[in-house]
Design a protein around this motif. Structure first.
Motif: not given
Length: 299
Positions: A33, A107-108, A110, A165, A169, A171-172, A174
């Motif tokens: 992140s 990819t983060i 969560g 997230v 899911h 991810d943008w 963040d």
């Protein structure tokens, strides 16, 4: 009345911020992140600014000396300015990194992001409570308090982002949250920069000068007021000087006039330091702010 923050409170806030920094760096690396990593460096800067603010407060308490006849009160103003400038620099860094992340999505994790963000929020809220009262009476403490408050709001945003997230899911979210926090930080820091620069440039405080002139002239034996200067040592203390034209009186009769003016300015306009020069005819035709030096330059 200006609220002073004790060294013990500063110590606790500093320790909490260092803990948050360590946790968020580890969490940011493991979760991927950007918001957590950016907030970690922000918290590290907070720790430095808190210590700077504390030492500035100590310096500001030092008495006047031969070399510092107005004391060291502006140490806190300088600290507030540095803290606010640091906030702007951090915000610029966050914006640049967030924009880069849009073009290079990653990819983060969560759940890890969420856990770390909750820990950060709790610690920041405790720190904000410790500094809240002092922020009302000092630009220095206010700048430090805003550091902590911005981190608290950042943590809230990261928590919301982590939930999004984890569930969807996306991810943008963040870098989007990072941009939002950066804009908020700039919005909060700019008024502090503006006010501290105004004080350091010795700009005149917001006073009703026409009313001040009229009140002084209404005092018995005062005929006119000119050569007025007003500035601020810090956000609380106004310095005021002026020349007054009075009747041809002995000094023993002029001194009570000084006392009346000082009392008037303190009680009605909250001006704490007053210097008055009495004259009979010199400068009687000058305007409130037009000094003899100004007239010579115009010629």
């Amino acid at each position: 009345m200006k609220e002073q923050i004790t060294g013990k409170r500063f110590l606790w806030v500093t320790v909490l911020n260092l803990i948050i920094t360590f946790v968020e760096i580890i969490g940011g690396l493991f979760s991927g992140s950007l918001a957590l990593l950016s907030d970690a460096f922000h918290n590290l800067g907070d720790s430095l600014s808190i210590m700077l603010g504390f030492f500035a407060q100590l310096i500001g308490k030092r008495p006047e000396t031969e070399r510092q006849t107005y004391g060291y009160r502006r140490a806190e103003i300088l600290s507030a300015l540095l803290n606010a400038l640091f906030l702007i620099i951090v915000s610029a860094f966050l914006l640049i990194e967030a924009i880069k992340r849009f073009s290079r999505p990653s990819t983060i994790d969560g759940p890890v992001m969420l856990t770390v963000a909750v820990i950060g929020l709790l610690a920041n809220l405790i720190s904000a409570l410790l500094l809240h009262k002092g922020s009302k009476g000092s630009l220095n403490i206010k700048a430090t308090y805003l550091h902590i408050l911005s981190d608290s709001l950042s943590s809230v945003g990261v928590i919301i982002g982590a939930i999004i997230v984890t569930i969807w899911h996306i991810d943008w979210i963040d870098p989007l949250l990072t941009i939002a926090v950066a804009i908020f930080i700039c919005f909060e820091a700019w008024p502090i920069i503006k006010q501290t620069v105004t004080i350091l440039m010795q700009a005149s405080p917001k006073l009703d000068y026409d009313s001040i002139k009229q009140d002084i002239v209404n005092i018995e034996d005062v005929n006119s007021v000119h050569h007025v200067h007003a500035w601020m040592i810090d956000e609380h203390r106004i310095i005021f000087s002026a020349h007054i034209n009075v009747c041809d009186l002995p000094i023993s009769q002029v001194e009570p006039i000084y006392i009346k003016i000082e009392t008037l300015l303190k009680d009605k306009y909250d001006i704490g330091h007053v210097t008055i020069q009495a004259e009979v005819g010199r400068g009687i035709d000058e305007t409130l702010f037009n000094t003899p030096a100004d007239k010579n330059e115009d010629q």
